[in-house]
Write a protein that holds these residues in place. Structure first.
Motif, PDB file in Angstrom:
ATOM      1  N   GLU B  65       0.780  -1.168  -0.003  1.00  0.00           N
ATOM      2  CA  GLU B  65       0.068   0.013   0.062  1.00  0.00           C
ATOM      3  C   GLU B  65       1.010   1.091  -0.007  1.00  0.00           C
ATOM      4  O   GLU B  65       2.003   1.250   0.262  1.00  0.00           O
ATOM      5  N   GLY B  66       0.304   2.526  -0.502  1.00  0.00           N
ATOM      6  CA  GLY B  66       0.575   3.634  -0.494  1.00  0.00           C
ATOM      7  C   GLY B  66      -0.147   4.525   0.377  1.00  0.00           C
ATOM      8  O   GLY B  66      -1.230   4.551  -0.076  1.00  0.00           O
ATOM      9  N   ARG B  67       0.501   5.516   1.225  1.00  0.00           N
ATOM     10  CA  ARG B  67      -0.270   6.340   1.845  1.00  0.00           C
ATOM     11  C   ARG B  67       0.369   7.803   1.884  1.00  0.00           C
ATOM     12  O   ARG B  67       1.417   7.836   2.157  1.00  0.00           O
ATOM     13  N   VAL B  68      -0.797   8.728   1.501  1.00  0.00           N
ATOM     14  CA  VAL B  68      -0.297  10.312   1.711  1.00  0.00           C
ATOM     15  C   VAL B  68      -1.278  10.852   2.451  1.00  0.00           C
ATOM     16  O   VAL B  68      -2.655  10.556   2.346  1.00  0.00           O
ATOM     17  N   ASN B  69      -0.808  11.696   3.314  1.00  0.00           N
ATOM     18  CA  ASN B  69      -1.763  12.273   4.221  1.00  0.00           C
ATOM     19  C   ASN B  69      -1.331  13.620   4.676  1.00  0.00           C
ATOM     20  O   ASN B  69      -0.012  13.431   5.239  1.00  0.00           O
ATOM     21  N   ALA B  70      -1.990  14.759   4.688  1.00  0.00           N
ATOM     22  CA  ALA B  70      -1.566  15.878   4.969  1.00  0.00           C
ATOM     23  C   ALA B  70      -1.260  15.883   6.616  1.00  0.00           C
ATOM     24  O   ALA B  70      -0.369  16.558   6.784  1.00  0.00           O
ATOM     25  N   LEU B  71      -1.970  15.077   7.401  1.00  0.00           N
ATOM     26  CA  LEU B  71      -1.847  14.973   8.755  1.00  0.00           C
ATOM     27  C   LEU B  71       0.074  14.553   9.275  1.00  0.00           C
ATOM     28  O   LEU B  71       0.351  14.713  10.194  1.00  0.00           O
ATOM     29  N   HIS B  72       0.446  13.596   8.017  1.00  0.00           N
ATOM     30  CA  HIS B  72       1.743  13.167   8.529  1.00  0.00           C
ATOM     31  C   HIS B  72       2.662  14.223   8.716  1.00  0.00           C
ATOM     32  O   HIS B  72       3.500  13.795   9.714  1.00  0.00           O
ATOM     33  N   GLU B  73       2.663  15.014   8.364  1.00  0.00           N
ATOM     34  CA  GLU B  73       3.699  16.210   8.213  1.00  0.00           C
ATOM     35  C   GLU B  73       3.512  16.890   9.705  1.00  0.00           C
ATOM     36  O   GLU B  73       4.375  17.109  10.554  1.00  0.00           O
ATOM     37  N   LEU B  74       2.230  16.984  10.316  1.00  0.00           N
ATOM     38  CA  LEU B  74       2.029  17.285  11.543  1.00  0.00           C
ATOM     39  C   LEU B  74       2.525  16.470  12.713  1.00  0.00           C
ATOM     40  O   LEU B  74       3.215  16.704  13.640  1.00  0.00           O
ATOM     41  N   GLY B  76       4.812  14.378  12.279  1.00  0.00           N
ATOM     42  CA  GLY B  76       6.262  13.955  12.200  1.00  0.00           C
ATOM     43  C   GLY B  76       6.508  12.599  11.468  1.00  0.00           C
ATOM     44  O   GLY B  76       7.548  12.054  11.364  1.00  0.00           O
ATOM     45  N   LYS B  77       5.571  12.343  10.424  1.00  0.00           N
ATOM     46  CA  LYS B  77       5.521  11.096   9.686  1.00  0.00           C
ATOM     47  C   LYS B  77       5.783  11.384   8.491  1.00  0.00           C
ATOM     48  O   LYS B  77       5.793  12.577   8.032  1.00  0.00           O
ATOM     49  N   ARG B  78       6.250  10.408   7.828  1.00  0.00           N
ATOM     50  CA  ARG B  78       6.388  10.499   6.243  1.00  0.00           C
ATOM     51  C   ARG B  78       5.225   9.893   5.414  1.00  0.00           C
ATOM     52  O   ARG B  78       4.725   8.631   6.058  1.00  0.00           O
ATOM     53  N   ASN B  79       4.995  10.386   4.089  1.00  0.00           N
ATOM     54  CA  ASN B  79       4.150   9.612   3.525  1.00  0.00           C
ATOM     55  C   ASN B  79       5.016   8.370   3.028  1.00  0.00           C
ATOM     56  O   ASN B  79       6.292   8.358   2.931  1.00  0.00           O
ATOM     57  N   TYR B  80       4.110   7.476   2.641  1.00  0.00           N
ATOM     58  CA  TYR B  80       5.056   6.112   2.687  1.00  0.00           C
ATOM     59  C   TYR B  80       4.302   4.988   1.634  1.00  0.00           C
ATOM     60  O   TYR B  80       3.191   5.013   1.391  1.00  0.00           O
ATOM     61  N   VAL B 237      -2.379  -1.926  29.999  1.00  0.00           N
ATOM     62  CA  VAL B 237      -1.194  -1.128  30.233  1.00  0.00           C
ATOM     63  C   VAL B 237      -1.676   0.436  30.618  1.00  0.00           C
ATOM     64  O   VAL B 237      -1.733   0.845  29.544  1.00  0.00           O
ATOM     65  N   VAL B 238      -1.101   0.797  31.625  1.00  0.00           N
ATOM     66  CA  VAL B 238      -1.164   2.434  31.842  1.00  0.00           C
ATOM     67  C   VAL B 238       0.113   2.936  32.277  1.00  0.00           C
ATOM     68  O   VAL B 238       0.968   2.207  32.697  1.00  0.00           O
ATOM     69  N   GLY B 239       0.218   4.307  32.204  1.00  0.00           N
ATOM     70  CA  GLY B 239       1.746   4.804  32.771  1.00  0.00           C
ATOM     71  C   GLY B 239       2.728   5.175  31.849  1.00  0.00           C
ATOM     72  O   GLY B 239       2.074   5.717  30.811  1.00  0.00           O
ATOM     73  N   GLU B 240       3.864   5.062  32.085  1.00  0.00           N
ATOM     74  CA  GLU B 240       4.812   5.381  31.242  1.00  0.00           C
ATOM     75  C   GLU B 240       4.759   4.962  29.900  1.00  0.00           C
ATOM     76  O   GLU B 240       5.766   3.891  29.589  1.00  0.00           O
ATOM     77  N   THR B 241       4.128   5.334  28.845  1.00  0.00           N
ATOM     78  CA  THR B 241       3.795   4.555  27.627  1.00  0.00           C
ATOM     79  C   THR B 241       4.740   5.394  26.614  1.00  0.00           C
ATOM     80  O   THR B 241       4.836   4.941  25.445  1.00  0.00           O
ATOM     81  N   HIS B 242       5.067   6.574  26.858  1.00  0.00           N
ATOM     82  CA  HIS B 242       5.555   7.553  25.962  1.00  0.00           C
ATOM     83  C   HIS B 242       6.718   7.173  25.168  1.00  0.00           C
ATOM     84  O   HIS B 242       7.061   7.631  24.247  1.00  0.00           O
ATOM     85  N   ASP B 243       7.488   6.350  25.968  1.00  0.00           N
ATOM     86  CA  ASP B 243       8.718   6.015  25.251  1.00  0.00           C
ATOM     87  C   ASP B 243       8.744   4.989  24.194  1.00  0.00           C
ATOM     88  O   ASP B 243      10.093   4.546  23.728  1.00  0.00           O
ATOM     89  N   PHE B 244       7.539   4.499  24.050  1.00  0.00           N
ATOM     90  CA  PHE B 244       7.437   3.154  23.108  1.00  0.00           C
ATOM     91  C   PHE B 244       7.172   3.778  21.657  1.00  0.00           C
ATOM     92  O   PHE B 244       6.480   2.740  20.840  1.00  0.00           O
ATOM     93  N   GLY B 245       7.065   4.898  21.509  1.00  0.00           N
ATOM     94  CA  GLY B 245       6.648   5.383  20.158  1.00  0.00           C
ATOM     95  C   GLY B 245       5.158   5.743  20.328  1.00  0.00           C
ATOM     96  O   GLY B 245       4.718   6.591  21.035  1.00  0.00           O
ATOM     97  N   HIS B 246       4.389   5.084  19.459  1.00  0.00           N
ATOM     98  CA  HIS B 246       3.156   5.398  19.726  1.00  0.00           C
ATOM     99  C   HIS B 246       2.517   4.849  21.066  1.00  0.00           C
ATOM    100  O   HIS B 246       2.817   3.931  21.525  1.00  0.00           O
TER     101      HIS B 246
END
Lengths: 152, 392
Positions: B65-74, B76-80, B237-246
């Motif tokens: 698949e290929g995806r482009v999305n204007a939100l990706h820029e916001l 910090g992701k790339r279209n791919y 799972v709750v708590g310190e999850t921000h280090d795992f990416g999403h």
């Protein structure tokens, strides 16, 4: 990549999609034919049509007697392929194949046996214990122990 | 039970995971009895084996698949454009009442940490007509999407899962369960499962029974389904999850699909807290002539007044020809006071077309307006998707 895809590109893409639709192949709807279910007499002489349809569609895996069902269907090379698909699955032959692909993928049902003619459907039902098959027209000679019922 | 659950959390925080001692004895006994029943046989149906009872089939699925999305820029992701998961599915029977299923998946290293994964494995033992005992790893059977489409892009009516399946409902569970179908004239069906819990996706009851699932509904002769489901996961799972990416690493991120999910199980550290989450679902799949409707609703609530999320998904497809099915869909997710999610609303509104290329390939073209309220900037963006899925 700009932040927003320009509106004209969206309009163009939409027009393209609906243009394809307008010039696409003819619609699939056709009248459903009467079809016939082949089963072993021992598996039940009074199995209602809704139960037979559930078995042929893979929604029901057991006969009322308790035996596991084995479904026999016409394959793509069979002349009955499209007829059976319309009458039993209310879709095209390819739709019937995709339907069963999903049923097997989900783990709900074991793959049916696809054969190339009505005669082979009858032969498989005779050979496989607790099998149920579907054919487009009733045979002139039916092997002993089998029965044919019209699917309502 | 709540006290026992709270005790579990405390023990985990203190590094004293000893859940089995706190579980009622009958649950452990029941699980072992079910395991024995599945593995050794039992029930009232005939277990004799014949030559034609043994069969096996395989299917291969893949997609790109290929995806482009204007939100990706916001974001910090790339279209791919990428090669998705390729799955080998084996199914079959070893005798008339014992069937098996295995799904192994491959994706190149550049897309996810684990290249080879076991997505599903299951043994099913028929114990009564239309009733089976099941054991193995599978998708949590709490919604229509999860019990019918699994990872199969080939079968998805849209290019992606609903947000509820993506961000609320746990994808997999190692479980033992009982299911029945085609019961009565209305086609009642049910699924009952005791599972290992979301955080034990790759461990079979290593902490005992940590999840429960109940699903009930009706399936008509034509295949129309209406169902209600409930799932409780004591290892949410709750708590310190921000280090795992999403932040939602235990679910399937819709933009990067399985990557985060599998990355989590590839050896990353576990967060420090667990809580109980309850999920209620309602699903409806209806076909009326050429039109197909799929509705998925989900509510969730966490034991610490967290994860109070709501989601709704509506798909309408029109089978114009055997080849072409144009569709529209709306998807909405509201997260409130979530510890795993940021508070806000995410929504999608899309239009697309499924192009069936014979029985072996499907091309999906989709345009959507996507708003991701889990970010500080909640502007919406237009996206486009091209997806090709293949089944052999």
């Amino acid at each position: 990549m700009s932040r927003y895809v320009p509106l004209r590109w969206i309009s163009l893409a939409s027009a393209l999609v609906f243009g394809v639709l307008l010039f696409a192949e003819a619609a699939v709807a056709q009248d459903a034919n009467v079809v016939f279910v082949v089963l072993r007499a021992a598996d039940g002489t009074s199995v209602p049509s809704p139960v037979l349809r559930r078995m042929l569609r893979g929604y029901q895996s057991s006969w009322p007697s308790g035996a596991r069902t084995r479904v026999v269907l016409p394959g793509q090379e069979s002349q009955s392929y499209e007829i059976i698909a319309r009458s039993v699955f209310e879709t095209s032959g390819r739709g019937m194949t995709r339907h069963w692909l999903q049923a097997v993928f989900s783990g709900r049902a074991l793959a049916p046996t696809f054969v190339s003619s009505d005669e082979e459907v009858i032969a498989q039902v005779q050979a496989l214990e607790s099998a149920v098959g579907v054919i487009a027209s009733p045979p002139s000679n039916l092997p002993e122990g089998l029965m044919v019922v019209q699917l309502d | 039970m709540r006290e026992a659950i709270a005790m579990n959390s405390v023990n985990r925080k203190n590094g004293e995971v000893n859940v089995m001692q706190e579980r009622p004895r009958f649950i452990r006994t029941s699980v072992r009895a079910l395991l024995a029943a599945v593995c050794l046989g039992g029930g009232v149906v005939d277990v004799s084996a014949a030559e034609d009872d043994r069969k096996a089939d395989w299917n291969f699925f893949t997609h790109a698949e290929g995806r482009v999305n204007a939100l990706h820029e916001l974001q910090g992701k790339r279209n791919y454009a990428e090669l998705g998961e390729s799955s080998l599915v084996l199914t079959g029977s070893v005798h008339k009442n014992l069937t098996f299923l295995f799904e192994g998946a491959y994706q190149p290293k550049r897309y996810r940490a684990e290249t080879l994964t076991v997505e599903r494995w299951q043994l099913q033992r028929r114990i009564l007509p239309n009733h089976v005992l099941k054991i193995g790893k599978s998708h949590t059977p709490v919604s229509y999407w999860n019990t019918n489409y699994f990872h199969g892009r080939f079968f998805y009516p849209t290019s992606d899962r609903p947000l509820s399946a993506d961000k609320i409902i746990p994808m997999h569970d190692n479980a033992i369960g009982l299911s029945g179908h085609a019961i009565g004239q209305r086609g009642f069906f049910y699924e009952l499962e005791l599972g290992s819990g979301q955080a034990s996706e790759n461990g079979f009851f290593k902490d005992g029974v940590e999840s429960s699932t109940v699903l009930g509904g009706f399936q008509s002769v034509a295949g129309n389904v209406t169902s209600l489901g409930w799932h409780r996961n004591r290892q949410h799972v709750v708590g310190e999850t921000h280090d795992f990416g999403h932040p939602n690493q235990h679910h399937h991120s819709h933009d990067h699909d399985d990557h985060d999910d599998h990355a989590m199980h590839a050896g990353m550290a576990m967060p420090s807290q667990f809580e109980v989450i309850d999920i209620l679902t309602a699903s409806s799949f209806q076909t009326r002539g050429r039109v197909t409707f799929l509705t998925e609703l989900a509510l969730s609530a966490g034991s610490n007044d967290t994860e109070n999320n709501k989601a709704a998904f509506q798909y309408v497809g029109y089978q114009y020809t055997d080849t072409l099915t144009p569709y529209v869909f709306a998807d909405w997710l509201s997260t409130d006071r979530g510890n795993t999610f940021k508070r806000g609303i995410e929504s999608k509104l899309g239009v697309g077309v499924n192009i069936h290329m014979g029985t072996a390939a499907i091309v999906k073209l989709e345009l959507l307006r996507h708003r991701d309220g889990s970010l500080a900037d909640t502007r919406s963006g237009i996206g486009a998707v091209v997806q090709v899925s293949v089944a052999l």
